[in-house]
Write a protein that holds these residues in place. Structure first.
Motif, PDB file in Angstrom:
ATOM      1  N   ALA A 372       0.841  -1.209   0.000  1.00 19.23           N
ATOM      2  CA  ALA A 372       0.000   0.000   0.000  1.00 19.23           C
ATOM      3  C   ALA A 372       0.876   1.259   0.000  1.00 19.23           C
ATOM      4  CB  ALA A 372      -0.920  -0.018   1.210  1.00 19.23           C
ATOM      5  N   ALA A 373       2.034   1.156   0.642  1.00 22.02           N
ATOM      6  CA  ALA A 373       2.921   2.335   0.707  1.00 22.02           C
ATOM      7  C   ALA A 373       3.405   2.730  -0.696  1.00 22.02           C
ATOM      8  CB  ALA A 373       4.109   2.040   1.615  1.00 22.02           C
ATOM      9  N   ASP A 374       3.425   1.758  -1.622  1.00 24.50           N
ATOM     10  CA  ASP A 374       3.881   2.079  -2.981  1.00 24.50           C
ATOM     11  C   ASP A 374       2.941   3.062  -3.684  1.00 24.50           C
ATOM     12  OD1 ASP A 374       6.221   0.667  -2.990  1.00 24.50           O
ATOM     13  OD2 ASP A 374       5.295  -1.197  -3.712  1.00 24.50           O
ATOM     14  N   ILE A 375       1.651   2.999  -3.367  1.00 25.62           N
ATOM     15  CA  ILE A 375       0.702   3.938  -3.995  1.00 25.62           C
ATOM     16  C   ILE A 375       1.047   5.361  -3.551  1.00 25.62           C
ATOM     17  CG2 ILE A 375      -1.728   4.572  -4.267  1.00 25.62           C
ATOM     18  CD1 ILE A 375      -2.476   1.663  -3.777  1.00 25.62           C
ATOM     19  N   ASP A 376       1.314   5.509  -2.250  1.00 24.70           N
ATOM     20  CA  ASP A 376       1.701   6.844  -1.757  1.00 24.70           C
ATOM     21  C   ASP A 376       3.045   7.274  -2.342  1.00 24.70           C
ATOM     22  OD1 ASP A 376      -0.557   6.932  -0.229  1.00 24.70           O
ATOM     23  OD2 ASP A 376       0.395   6.010   1.519  1.00 24.70           O
ATOM     24  N   LEU A 377       3.951   6.301  -2.498  1.00 22.01           N
ATOM     25  CA  LEU A 377       5.262   6.613  -3.069  1.00 22.01           C
ATOM     26  C   LEU A 377       5.098   7.148  -4.505  1.00 22.01           C
ATOM     27  CD1 LEU A 377       8.369   6.540  -2.924  1.00 22.01           C
ATOM     28  CD2 LEU A 377       8.280   4.121  -3.576  1.00 22.01           C
ATOM     29  N   GLU A 411      -8.099  -0.967  -8.394  1.00 19.51           N
ATOM     30  CA  GLU A 411      -7.313  -1.954  -9.161  1.00 19.51           C
ATOM     31  C   GLU A 411      -5.913  -2.110  -8.566  1.00 19.51           C
ATOM     32  OE1 GLU A 411      -7.278  -1.966 -13.400  1.00 19.51           O
ATOM     33  OE2 GLU A 411      -9.409  -1.462 -13.548  1.00 19.51           O
ATOM     34  N   TYR A 412      -5.345  -1.007  -8.100  1.00 21.31           N
ATOM     35  CA  TYR A 412      -4.034  -1.074  -7.429  1.00 21.31           C
ATOM     36  C   TYR A 412      -4.170  -1.934  -6.168  1.00 21.31           C
ATOM     37  CZ  TYR A 412      -1.911   2.583 -10.362  1.00 21.31           C
ATOM     38  OH  TYR A 412      -1.369   3.288 -11.410  1.00 21.31           O
ATOM     39  N   VAL A 413      -5.256  -1.672  -5.404  1.00 24.76           N
ATOM     40  CA  VAL A 413      -5.461  -2.392  -4.136  1.00 24.76           C
ATOM     41  C   VAL A 413      -5.646  -3.895  -4.403  1.00 24.76           C
ATOM     42  CG1 VAL A 413      -6.987  -2.594  -2.128  1.00 24.76           C
ATOM     43  CG2 VAL A 413      -6.380  -0.327  -3.017  1.00 24.76           C
ATOM     44  N   ARG A 414      -6.413  -4.237  -5.459  1.00 24.92           N
ATOM     45  CA  ARG A 414      -6.635  -5.664  -5.808  1.00 24.92           C
ATOM     46  C   ARG A 414      -5.304  -6.370  -6.093  1.00 24.92           C
ATOM     47  NH1 ARG A 414     -10.210  -9.371  -5.560  1.00 24.92           N
ATOM     48  NH2 ARG A 414     -10.386 -10.023  -7.754  1.00 24.92           N
ATOM     49  N   HIS A 415      -4.406  -5.704  -6.817  1.00 27.23           N
ATOM     50  CA  HIS A 415      -3.092  -6.307  -7.117  1.00 27.23           C
ATOM     51  C   HIS A 415      -2.342  -6.616  -5.818  1.00 27.23           C
ATOM     52  CE1 HIS A 415      -3.690  -4.797 -11.239  1.00 27.23           C
ATOM     53  NE2 HIS A 415      -2.656  -5.536 -11.608  1.00 27.23           N
ATOM     54  N   ILE A 416      -2.429  -5.657  -4.870  1.00 33.45           N
ATOM     55  CA  ILE A 416      -1.691  -5.829  -3.608  1.00 33.45           C
ATOM     56  C   ILE A 416      -2.317  -6.964  -2.796  1.00 33.45           C
ATOM     57  CG2 ILE A 416      -1.077  -4.679  -1.430  1.00 33.45           C
ATOM     58  CD1 ILE A 416      -1.184  -1.992  -3.129  1.00 33.45           C
ATOM     59  N   GLU A 417      -3.655  -6.967  -2.737  1.00 35.80           N
ATOM     60  CA  GLU A 417      -4.349  -7.997  -1.929  1.00 35.80           C
ATOM     61  C   GLU A 417      -4.154  -9.403  -2.488  1.00 35.80           C
ATOM     62  OE1 GLU A 417      -8.032  -5.236  -0.251  1.00 35.80           O
ATOM     63  OE2 GLU A 417      -8.382  -6.599  -1.924  1.00 35.80           O
ATOM     64  N   LEU A 418      -4.236  -9.524  -3.822  1.00 36.04           N
ATOM     65  CA  LEU A 418      -4.125 -10.858  -4.443  1.00 36.04           C
ATOM     66  C   LEU A 418      -2.672 -11.311  -4.588  1.00 36.04           C
ATOM     67  CD1 LEU A 418      -6.691 -10.555  -7.381  1.00 36.04           C
ATOM     68  CD2 LEU A 418      -6.926 -12.012  -5.379  1.00 36.04           C
ATOM     69  N   GLY A 419      -1.757 -10.352  -4.624  1.00 39.05           N
ATOM     70  CA  GLY A 419      -0.352 -10.694  -4.866  1.00 39.05           C
ATOM     71  C   GLY A 419      -0.112 -11.084  -6.314  1.00 39.05           C
ATOM     72  N   ARG A 420      -1.037 -10.666  -7.200  1.00 35.59           N
ATOM     73  CA  ARG A 420      -0.879 -10.914  -8.641  1.00 35.59           C
ATOM     74  C   ARG A 420      -1.825  -9.981  -9.393  1.00 35.59           C
ATOM     75  NH1 ARG A 420      -5.457 -13.312 -10.393  1.00 35.59           N
ATOM     76  NH2 ARG A 420      -6.629 -14.514  -8.855  1.00 35.59           N
ATOM     77  N   CYS A 421      -1.683  -9.991 -10.731  1.00 36.65           N
ATOM     78  CA  CYS A 421      -2.579  -9.173 -11.541  1.00 36.65           C
ATOM     79  C   CYS A 421      -3.908  -9.902 -11.717  1.00 36.65           C
ATOM     80  CB  CYS A 421      -1.942  -8.912 -12.906  1.00 36.65           C
ATOM     81  SG  CYS A 421      -3.032  -8.010 -14.019  1.00 36.65           S
ATOM     82  N   PRO A 422      -5.038  -9.236 -11.457  1.00 37.01           N
ATOM     83  CA  PRO A 422      -6.329  -9.913 -11.608  1.00 37.01           C
ATOM     84  C   PRO A 422      -6.840  -9.971 -13.043  1.00 37.01           C
ATOM     85  CG  PRO A 422      -6.623  -7.726 -10.605  1.00 37.01           C
ATOM     86  CD  PRO A 422      -5.161  -7.890 -10.865  1.00 37.01           C
TER      87      PRO A 422
END
Ligand SMILES: Cc1cc2nc3c(=O)[nH]c(=O)nc-3n(C[C@H](O)[C@H](O)[C@H](O)COP(=O)(O)O)c2cc1C
Ligand code: SF4
Length: 427
Positions: A372-377, A411-422
Protein backbone atom coordinates in the motif's frame (compact mmCIF):
# COMPACT_ATOMS: atom_id res chain seq x y z
CA UNK A 1 -23.78 10.75 -38.09
CA UNK A 2 -22.88 14.37 -38.77
CA UNK A 3 -23.33 15.60 -42.37
CA UNK A 4 -20.08 17.60 -42.06
CA UNK A 5 -17.84 17.31 -45.12
CA UNK A 6 -14.12 17.04 -44.23
CA UNK A 7 -11.83 19.90 -45.30
CA UNK A 8 -8.39 18.82 -44.08
CA UNK A 9 -8.92 15.17 -44.98
CA UNK A 10 -11.17 15.69 -48.00
CA UNK A 11 -8.86 13.35 -49.92
CA UNK A 12 -8.18 10.78 -47.23
CA UNK A 13 -7.53 7.30 -48.55
CA UNK A 14 -6.11 8.42 -51.91
CA UNK A 15 -3.10 6.31 -52.87
CA UNK A 16 -1.41 9.33 -54.50
CA UNK A 17 -1.20 12.93 -53.35
CA UNK A 18 -3.30 15.68 -54.90
CA UNK A 19 -1.28 17.28 -57.72
CA UNK A 20 -0.84 21.03 -58.02
CA UNK A 21 -3.33 21.05 -60.88
CA UNK A 22 -5.92 19.14 -58.86
CA UNK A 23 -5.39 21.36 -55.83
CA UNK A 24 -5.78 24.51 -57.91
CA UNK A 25 -8.95 23.10 -59.49
CA UNK A 26 -10.52 23.23 -56.04
CA UNK A 27 -9.46 26.87 -55.40
CA UNK A 28 -6.03 25.93 -54.01
CA UNK A 29 -3.61 28.87 -53.70
CA UNK A 30 -6.36 31.48 -54.35
CA UNK A 31 -6.18 32.52 -50.68
CA UNK A 32 -2.40 32.79 -50.91
CA UNK A 33 -2.60 35.00 -54.01
CA UNK A 34 -5.15 37.28 -52.31
CA UNK A 35 -2.98 37.47 -49.16
CA UNK A 36 0.29 38.21 -50.99
CA UNK A 37 -1.16 40.78 -53.37
CA UNK A 38 -3.94 42.46 -51.36
CA UNK A 39 -3.36 42.03 -47.62
CA UNK A 40 -0.90 43.29 -45.04
CA UNK A 41 0.68 40.81 -42.60
CA UNK A 42 -1.23 42.52 -39.76
CA UNK A 43 -4.56 41.98 -41.57
CA UNK A 44 -3.78 38.26 -41.96
CA UNK A 45 -3.01 37.98 -38.24
CA UNK A 46 -6.28 39.77 -37.38
CA UNK A 47 -8.26 37.39 -39.61
CA UNK A 48 -6.69 34.32 -37.95
CA UNK A 49 -7.30 35.84 -34.51
CA UNK A 50 -10.95 36.44 -35.43
CA UNK A 51 -11.30 32.82 -36.59
CA UNK A 52 -10.57 31.57 -33.06
CA UNK A 53 -8.13 28.95 -34.45
CA UNK A 54 -6.26 27.22 -31.63
CA UNK A 55 -3.07 25.22 -32.09
CA UNK A 56 -3.71 21.57 -32.90
CA UNK A 57 -0.31 20.36 -31.61
CA UNK A 58 -1.47 19.82 -28.04
CA UNK A 59 -1.73 22.95 -25.93
CA UNK A 60 -4.56 24.60 -27.90
CA UNK A 61 -2.87 28.01 -27.82
CA UNK A 62 -4.60 30.69 -29.99
CA UNK A 63 -2.68 30.81 -33.27
CA UNK A 64 -3.23 34.46 -34.22
CA UNK A 65 -2.12 35.55 -30.76
CA UNK A 66 1.06 33.45 -31.04
CA UNK A 67 1.86 35.14 -34.36
CA UNK A 68 1.27 38.60 -32.87
CA UNK A 69 4.06 37.99 -30.30
CA UNK A 70 6.67 38.04 -33.08
CA UNK A 71 8.39 41.45 -32.94
CA UNK A 72 7.93 43.69 -35.96
CA UNK A 73 10.94 45.26 -37.62
CA UNK A 74 13.90 44.10 -39.70
CA UNK A 75 15.91 40.88 -39.38
CA UNK A 76 15.32 37.20 -40.06
CA UNK A 77 12.27 35.44 -38.67
CA UNK A 78 11.39 31.80 -39.05
CA UNK A 79 8.35 29.59 -39.32
CA UNK A 80 8.90 25.99 -38.20
CA UNK A 81 6.16 23.49 -38.91
CA UNK A 82 6.04 20.75 -36.33
CA UNK A 83 5.54 17.49 -38.24
CA UNK A 84 7.29 15.33 -35.67
CA UNK A 85 4.01 13.60 -34.72
CA UNK A 86 5.40 11.20 -32.13
CA UNK A 87 2.65 11.11 -29.53
CA UNK A 88 1.46 7.48 -29.22
CA UNK A 89 -1.77 7.04 -31.19
CA UNK A 90 -1.34 10.20 -33.30
CA UNK A 91 -1.42 9.83 -37.08
CA UNK A 92 -3.35 12.84 -38.39
CA UNK A 93 -0.53 15.06 -39.71
CA UNK A 94 0.78 12.18 -41.76
CA UNK A 95 -2.54 11.76 -43.57
CA UNK A 96 -2.73 15.50 -44.36
CA UNK A 97 0.84 15.55 -45.71
CA UNK A 98 0.55 12.33 -47.70
CA UNK A 99 -2.79 13.14 -49.37
CA UNK A 100 -2.74 16.94 -49.74
CA UNK A 101 0.79 18.38 -49.41
CA UNK A 102 -0.18 21.59 -51.26
CA UNK A 103 -2.72 22.42 -48.55
CA UNK A 104 0.14 22.51 -46.04
CA UNK A 105 2.37 24.48 -48.42
CA UNK A 106 -0.34 27.09 -49.03
CA UNK A 107 -0.85 27.31 -45.24
CA UNK A 108 2.88 27.77 -44.74
CA UNK A 109 3.06 30.54 -47.35
CA UNK A 110 0.20 32.48 -45.71
CA UNK A 111 1.51 31.91 -42.16
CA UNK A 112 5.09 32.85 -43.05
CA UNK A 113 3.87 36.03 -44.77
CA UNK A 114 1.85 36.94 -41.66
CA UNK A 115 4.96 36.89 -39.47
CA UNK A 116 7.23 38.33 -42.21
CA UNK A 117 9.32 35.19 -42.41
CA UNK A 118 11.15 34.39 -45.63
CA UNK A 119 12.37 30.92 -44.65
CA UNK A 120 10.18 28.11 -43.36
CA UNK A 121 11.15 24.63 -42.21
CA UNK A 122 9.02 21.53 -42.00
CA UNK A 123 10.52 19.39 -39.23
CA UNK A 124 9.17 15.95 -40.14
CA UNK A 125 9.73 12.76 -38.17
CA UNK A 126 12.33 10.60 -39.85
CA UNK A 127 10.00 7.62 -40.23
CA UNK A 128 7.62 9.66 -42.43
CA UNK A 129 9.65 9.03 -45.57
CA UNK A 130 6.66 8.92 -47.92
CA UNK A 131 5.24 12.19 -46.57
CA UNK A 132 8.68 13.87 -46.73
CA UNK A 133 9.19 12.80 -50.36
CA UNK A 134 5.71 14.02 -51.30
CA UNK A 135 6.35 17.37 -49.62
CA UNK A 136 9.67 17.74 -51.44
CA UNK A 137 7.95 17.04 -54.75
CA UNK A 138 5.07 19.43 -54.00
CA UNK A 139 7.47 22.20 -52.94
CA UNK A 140 9.32 21.79 -56.26
CA UNK A 141 5.98 21.95 -58.14
CA UNK A 142 4.91 25.09 -56.24
CA UNK A 143 8.27 26.73 -56.85
CA UNK A 144 8.21 25.94 -60.57
CA UNK A 145 4.74 27.54 -60.74
CA UNK A 146 5.98 30.73 -59.01
CA UNK A 147 3.81 30.15 -55.93
CA UNK A 148 6.86 30.18 -53.65
CA UNK A 149 10.45 31.27 -54.31
CA UNK A 150 11.60 34.73 -55.39
CA UNK A 151 9.30 37.77 -55.75
CA UNK A 152 6.10 35.77 -55.58
CA UNK A 153 3.24 37.04 -57.84
CA UNK A 154 5.54 39.93 -58.80
CA UNK A 155 5.61 41.31 -55.24
CA UNK A 156 8.66 42.01 -53.09
CA UNK A 157 7.91 38.96 -50.95
CA UNK A 158 10.08 35.80 -51.29
CA UNK A 159 9.82 32.49 -49.45
CA UNK A 160 11.90 29.31 -49.32
CA UNK A 161 10.51 26.13 -47.70
CA UNK A 162 12.83 23.33 -46.54
CA UNK A 163 11.90 19.81 -45.41
CA UNK A 164 14.10 18.67 -42.51
CA UNK A 165 13.98 14.98 -41.64
CA UNK A 166 13.83 14.52 -37.87
CA UNK A 167 16.19 12.82 -35.51
CA UNK A 168 13.87 10.12 -34.21
CA UNK A 169 12.85 10.88 -30.64
CA UNK A 170 9.56 11.91 -29.03
CA UNK A 171 11.24 14.92 -27.43
CA UNK A 172 12.05 16.33 -30.91
CA UNK A 173 8.37 17.38 -31.06
CA UNK A 174 8.77 19.69 -28.07
CA UNK A 175 9.17 23.06 -29.72
CA UNK A 176 12.48 24.18 -28.21
CA UNK A 177 14.02 20.68 -28.57
CA UNK A 178 12.89 20.81 -32.20
CA UNK A 179 14.79 24.08 -32.65
CA UNK A 180 17.91 22.58 -31.05
CA UNK A 181 17.65 19.60 -33.41
CA UNK A 182 17.20 21.89 -36.43
CA UNK A 183 20.37 23.70 -35.39
CA UNK A 184 22.21 20.37 -35.36
CA UNK A 185 22.37 19.69 -31.64
CA UNK A 186 20.88 17.03 -29.38
CA UNK A 187 17.17 17.66 -28.91
CA UNK A 188 17.16 18.95 -25.37
CA UNK A 189 14.53 21.56 -24.47
CA UNK A 190 15.61 25.12 -23.72
CA UNK A 191 14.71 26.96 -20.60
CA UNK A 192 12.08 29.66 -21.10
CA UNK A 193 11.95 32.70 -21.21
CA UNK A 194 12.98 33.73 -23.78
CA UNK A 195 10.14 32.11 -25.73
CA UNK A 196 10.69 31.14 -29.39
CA UNK A 197 8.52 34.02 -30.66
CA UNK A 198 11.22 36.36 -29.34
CA UNK A 199 14.33 34.17 -29.52
CA UNK A 200 13.95 30.88 -31.39
CA UNK A 201 15.82 29.34 -34.31
CA UNK A 202 19.34 30.80 -34.59
CA UNK A 203 18.26 33.15 -31.75
CA UNK A 204 15.82 34.88 -34.09
CA UNK A 205 12.04 35.28 -33.64
CA UNK A 206 10.37 31.98 -34.55
CA UNK A 207 6.88 30.56 -34.67
CA UNK A 208 6.42 26.81 -34.21
CA UNK A 209 3.04 25.49 -35.34
CA UNK A 210 1.63 22.03 -35.84
CA UNK A 211 0.83 20.69 -39.35
CA UNK A 212 -2.92 20.52 -38.69
CA UNK A 213 -2.93 24.10 -37.37
CA UNK A 214 -1.25 25.39 -40.53
CA UNK A 215 -3.53 23.29 -42.75
CA UNK A 216 -6.54 25.20 -41.35
CA UNK A 217 -5.12 28.58 -42.41
CA UNK A 218 -5.93 28.48 -46.19
CA UNK A 219 -9.61 27.80 -45.43
CA UNK A 220 -9.77 30.76 -43.02
CA UNK A 221 -8.29 33.13 -45.59
CA UNK A 222 -10.25 31.62 -48.50
CA UNK A 223 -13.71 31.84 -46.89
CA UNK A 224 -13.16 34.35 -44.05
CA UNK A 225 -13.06 34.14 -40.28
CA UNK A 226 -16.84 34.62 -39.98
CA UNK A 227 -17.45 31.49 -42.07
CA UNK A 228 -14.83 29.54 -40.08
CA UNK A 229 -16.54 30.30 -36.77
CA UNK A 230 -19.71 28.61 -38.02
CA UNK A 231 -17.77 25.33 -37.67
CA UNK A 232 -17.49 24.08 -34.10
CA UNK A 233 -18.44 25.90 -30.91
CA UNK A 234 -17.54 29.61 -31.02
CA UNK A 235 -15.81 31.57 -29.68
CA UNK A 236 -13.14 29.28 -28.19
CA UNK A 237 -13.60 25.92 -29.93
CA UNK A 238 -13.95 26.75 -33.61
CA UNK A 239 -13.07 24.85 -36.75
CA UNK A 240 -12.55 21.25 -37.73
CA UNK A 241 -10.51 18.79 -35.68
CA UNK A 242 -9.07 15.46 -36.67
CA UNK A 243 -9.64 12.79 -34.03
CA UNK A 244 -7.18 9.88 -34.26
CA UNK A 245 -9.09 6.92 -32.89
CA UNK A 246 -7.26 3.73 -31.89
CA UNK A 247 -7.08 1.04 -29.24
CA UNK A 248 -10.11 -1.16 -28.55
CA UNK A 249 -12.37 -0.05 -31.38
CA UNK A 250 -13.67 -1.88 -34.43
CA UNK A 251 -12.86 0.91 -36.91
CA UNK A 252 -9.73 2.80 -35.86
CA UNK A 253 -8.70 5.75 -38.01
CA UNK A 254 -8.78 9.51 -38.49
CA UNK A 255 -12.18 11.17 -38.18
CA UNK A 256 -12.44 14.87 -39.03
CA UNK A 257 -15.39 16.60 -37.36
CA UNK A 258 -16.21 20.08 -36.05
CA UNK A 259 -14.87 20.68 -32.54
CA UNK A 260 -17.54 19.88 -29.98
CA UNK A 261 -19.79 18.11 -32.53
CA UNK A 262 -19.65 14.68 -30.91
CA UNK A 263 -18.99 13.12 -27.51
CA UNK A 264 -16.40 10.45 -26.70
CA UNK A 265 -19.24 7.90 -26.78
CA UNK A 266 -20.53 8.99 -30.19
CA UNK A 267 -17.03 8.95 -31.68
CA UNK A 268 -16.38 5.44 -30.39
CA UNK A 269 -19.80 3.94 -31.20
CA UNK A 270 -20.95 5.78 -34.33
CA UNK A 271 -17.63 6.34 -36.06
CA UNK A 272 -15.39 3.71 -34.50
CA UNK A 273 -18.03 0.95 -34.69
CA UNK A 274 -17.90 0.27 -30.94
CA UNK A 275 -15.61 -2.01 -28.97
CA UNK A 276 -14.74 -5.51 -30.30
CA UNK A 277 -16.89 -8.22 -28.75
CA UNK A 278 -19.32 -5.58 -27.49
CA UNK A 279 -17.20 -5.11 -24.37
CA UNK A 280 -17.63 -2.03 -22.20
CA UNK A 281 -15.25 0.95 -22.36
CA UNK A 282 -13.24 1.36 -19.17
CA UNK A 283 -11.63 4.67 -20.10
CA UNK A 284 -10.19 6.72 -22.94
CA UNK A 285 -6.78 8.33 -23.19
CA UNK A 286 -7.73 11.54 -25.06
CA UNK A 287 -4.19 12.59 -26.02
CA UNK A 288 -2.10 9.45 -26.33
CA UNK A 289 0.00 8.84 -23.24
CA UNK A 290 0.12 12.50 -22.22
CA UNK A 291 -3.26 13.43 -20.78
CA UNK A 292 -5.13 11.95 -17.82
CA UNK A 293 -7.41 9.00 -18.66
CA UNK A 294 -11.10 9.92 -18.98
CA UNK A 295 -13.13 7.28 -17.12
CA UNK A 296 -16.29 5.66 -18.56
CA UNK A 297 -18.66 7.86 -16.54
CA UNK A 298 -17.41 10.89 -18.51
CA UNK A 299 -17.96 9.45 -21.99
CA UNK A 300 -20.79 11.89 -22.69
CA UNK A 301 -18.29 14.77 -22.64
CA UNK A 302 -18.17 16.77 -25.89
CA UNK A 303 -14.90 16.58 -27.79
CA UNK A 304 -13.63 20.15 -27.61
CA UNK A 305 -10.81 21.80 -25.66
CA UNK A 306 -12.89 23.30 -22.88
CA UNK A 307 -15.30 20.39 -22.33
CA UNK A 308 -12.47 17.84 -22.03
CA UNK A 309 -10.64 20.19 -19.64
CA UNK A 310 -13.80 20.51 -17.53
CA UNK A 311 -13.90 16.68 -17.40
CA UNK A 312 -10.44 16.74 -15.78
CA UNK A 313 -8.25 15.96 -18.79
CA UNK A 314 -6.93 17.57 -21.99
CA UNK A 315 -7.95 17.20 -25.62
CA UNK A 316 -4.27 17.69 -26.57
CA UNK A 317 -3.52 16.27 -29.99
CA UNK A 318 -6.89 14.40 -29.89
CA UNK A 319 -5.32 10.97 -30.31
CA UNK A 320 -7.92 8.90 -28.51
CA UNK A 321 -6.87 5.45 -27.31
CA UNK A 322 -9.80 3.35 -26.10
CA UNK A 323 -9.27 0.98 -23.18
CA UNK A 324 -11.93 -1.67 -22.57
CA UNK A 325 -13.10 -3.50 -19.44
CA UNK A 326 -10.42 -6.19 -19.79
CA UNK A 327 -7.57 -3.63 -19.62
CA UNK A 328 -5.42 -3.68 -16.48
CA UNK A 329 -5.02 0.00 -15.62
CA UNK A 330 -1.87 -0.64 -13.57
CA UNK A 331 -0.29 -2.39 -16.56
CA UNK A 332 -1.44 0.42 -18.86
CA UNK A 333 0.17 2.99 -16.53
CA UNK A 334 3.39 0.94 -16.35
CA UNK A 335 3.50 0.69 -20.15
CA UNK A 336 3.06 4.44 -20.59
CA UNK A 337 5.68 5.14 -17.93
CA UNK A 338 8.13 2.86 -19.74
CA UNK A 339 7.62 5.11 -22.76
CA UNK A 340 8.31 8.31 -20.80
CA UNK A 341 11.32 6.81 -19.05
CA UNK A 342 12.76 5.88 -22.42
CA UNK A 343 11.95 9.24 -24.02
CA UNK A 344 13.10 11.55 -21.18
CA UNK A 345 16.01 13.58 -22.57
CA UNK A 346 17.70 13.49 -19.16
CA UNK A 347 18.33 17.21 -18.81
CA UNK A 348 16.33 17.61 -15.58
CA UNK A 349 17.01 15.33 -12.62
CA UNK A 350 13.37 14.93 -11.46
CA UNK A 351 12.29 13.72 -14.92
CA UNK A 352 15.39 11.64 -15.68
CA UNK A 353 15.42 9.82 -12.33
CA UNK A 354 11.72 10.10 -11.48
CA UNK A 355 10.36 8.45 -14.63
CA UNK A 356 12.64 5.46 -13.98
CA UNK A 357 11.39 5.19 -10.41
CA UNK A 358 7.75 5.56 -11.38
CA UNK A 359 8.18 2.77 -13.91
CA UNK A 360 9.96 0.51 -11.44
CA UNK A 361 7.29 0.91 -8.74
CA UNK A 362 4.45 0.44 -11.25
CA UNK A 363 5.97 -2.81 -12.52
CA UNK A 364 6.36 -4.04 -8.95
CA UNK A 365 2.70 -3.28 -8.21
CA UNK A 366 1.48 -4.83 -11.46
CA UNK A 367 3.35 -8.06 -10.77
CA UNK A 368 1.72 -8.27 -7.32
CA UNK A 369 4.93 -7.47 -5.44
CA UNK A 370 3.82 -4.02 -4.22
CA UNK A 371 2.51 -2.70 -0.92
CA UNK A 372 0.00 0.00 0.00
CA UNK A 373 2.92 2.33 0.71
CA UNK A 374 3.88 2.08 -2.98
CA UNK A 375 0.70 3.94 -4.00
CA UNK A 376 1.70 6.84 -1.76
CA UNK A 377 5.26 6.61 -3.07
CA UNK A 378 3.97 6.97 -6.66
CA UNK A 379 1.96 10.06 -5.72
CA UNK A 380 4.85 11.61 -3.84
CA UNK A 381 7.28 10.95 -6.72
CA UNK A 382 4.80 12.49 -9.18
CA UNK A 383 4.59 15.58 -6.98
CA UNK A 384 8.38 15.91 -7.17
CA UNK A 385 8.30 15.93 -10.98
CA UNK A 386 5.15 17.85 -11.89
CA UNK A 387 5.85 21.56 -12.41
CA UNK A 388 9.51 21.17 -11.41
CA UNK A 389 11.00 20.41 -14.80
CA UNK A 390 11.98 22.27 -17.98
CA UNK A 391 9.38 20.91 -20.38
CA UNK A 392 5.94 19.33 -20.44
CA UNK A 393 7.28 15.79 -20.97
CA UNK A 394 8.00 15.55 -17.25
CA UNK A 395 4.47 16.74 -16.41
CA UNK A 396 2.94 14.36 -18.98
CA UNK A 397 4.87 11.49 -17.36
CA UNK A 398 2.98 11.90 -14.11
CA UNK A 399 -0.54 11.76 -15.56
CA UNK A 400 -0.66 7.97 -16.21
CA UNK A 401 0.15 7.51 -12.52
CA UNK A 402 -1.99 10.16 -10.86
CA UNK A 403 -5.03 9.69 -13.10
CA UNK A 404 -5.13 5.89 -12.82
CA UNK A 405 -4.78 6.13 -9.03
CA UNK A 406 -7.51 8.80 -8.93
CA UNK A 407 -10.01 6.85 -11.02
CA UNK A 408 -8.98 3.19 -10.58
CA UNK A 409 -7.39 3.00 -7.12
CA UNK A 410 -9.28 -0.20 -6.38
CA UNK A 411 -7.31 -1.95 -9.16
CA UNK A 412 -4.03 -1.07 -7.43
CA UNK A 413 -5.46 -2.39 -4.14
CA UNK A 414 -6.63 -5.66 -5.81
CA UNK A 415 -3.09 -6.31 -7.12
CA UNK A 416 -1.69 -5.83 -3.61
CA UNK A 417 -4.35 -8.00 -1.93
CA UNK A 418 -4.13 -10.86 -4.44
CA UNK A 419 -0.35 -10.69 -4.87
CA UNK A 420 -0.88 -10.91 -8.64
CA UNK A 421 -2.58 -9.17 -11.54
CA UNK A 422 -6.33 -9.91 -11.61
CA UNK A 423 -6.60 -9.35 -15.37
CA UNK A 424 -5.96 -11.80 -18.23
CA UNK A 425 -2.26 -12.10 -19.04
CA UNK A 426 -2.87 -11.74 -22.81
CA UNK A 427 -4.14 -8.26 -22.31
C1 LIG B 1 7.33 15.98 -25.27
C2 LIG B 1 6.54 16.80 -26.23
C3 LIG B 1 6.31 16.33 -27.51
C4 LIG B 1 5.60 17.11 -28.43
N1 LIG B 1 5.38 16.60 -29.69
C5 LIG B 1 4.71 17.36 -30.59
C6 LIG B 1 4.52 16.88 -31.92
O1 LIG B 1 4.95 15.77 -32.28
N2 LIG B 1 3.86 17.68 -32.79
C7 LIG B 1 3.38 18.93 -32.43
O2 LIG B 1 2.81 19.62 -33.25
N3 LIG B 1 3.54 19.40 -31.18
C8 LIG B 1 4.21 18.65 -30.26
N4 LIG B 1 4.40 19.15 -29.00
C9 LIG B 1 3.90 20.53 -28.72
C10 LIG B 1 4.91 21.57 -29.21
O3 LIG B 1 5.84 21.82 -28.17
C11 LIG B 1 4.22 22.90 -29.56
O4 LIG B 1 3.43 23.29 -28.50
C12 LIG B 1 3.38 22.82 -30.82
O5 LIG B 1 4.09 22.36 -31.91
C13 LIG B 1 2.81 24.19 -31.11
O6 LIG B 1 2.00 24.15 -32.25
P1 LIG B 1 0.50 24.66 -32.22
O7 LIG B 1 0.48 26.00 -31.54
O8 LIG B 1 0.13 24.75 -33.65
O9 LIG B 1 -0.30 23.65 -31.46
C14 LIG B 1 5.09 18.38 -28.05
C15 LIG B 1 5.31 18.85 -26.75
C16 LIG B 1 6.02 18.07 -25.85
C17 LIG B 1 6.24 18.60 -24.47
S1 SF4 C 1 11.32 17.44 -18.36
FE1 SF4 C 1 12.35 15.57 -19.03
S2 SF4 C 1 12.28 15.61 -21.24
FE2 SF4 C 1 11.80 17.72 -20.52
S3 SF4 C 1 13.81 18.75 -20.49
FE3 SF4 C 1 13.54 17.88 -18.48
S4 SF4 C 1 14.53 15.83 -18.61
FE4 SF4 C 1 14.22 16.54 -20.68
Amino acid sequence: MSDYQPLLLAHAGRPTPLSLEEYQAEDGYTAWKKVATEMTPEAVIEEVKASGLRGRGGAGFPTGMKWSFVPKGPGDKYLCVNADESEPGTFKDREIMETNPHLLIEGIAISAYAISSRVAFIYIRGEYAVAADRLDAAIAEAKAAGLIGNKIFGTEYSLEIHVFRGAGAYICGEETALLESLEGRRPMPRSRPPFPAVEGLYRRPTVVNNVETIANVPFILRHGAAWYTTIGVPPKNTGPKIFCLSGRVNRPGNYELPLGAVTFRELIDTYGGGVPGGRAVKGVLPAGASAPVVPADKLDTKLDYDSVAAAGSMLGSASLIVLDETTCMVRAAARMEEFFRHESCGKCTPCREGTGWLHKVLVRLEEGRGTAADIDLLLSLSGEINGKVLCALGDFATSPVTATIRHFREEYVRHIELGRCPFPSWN
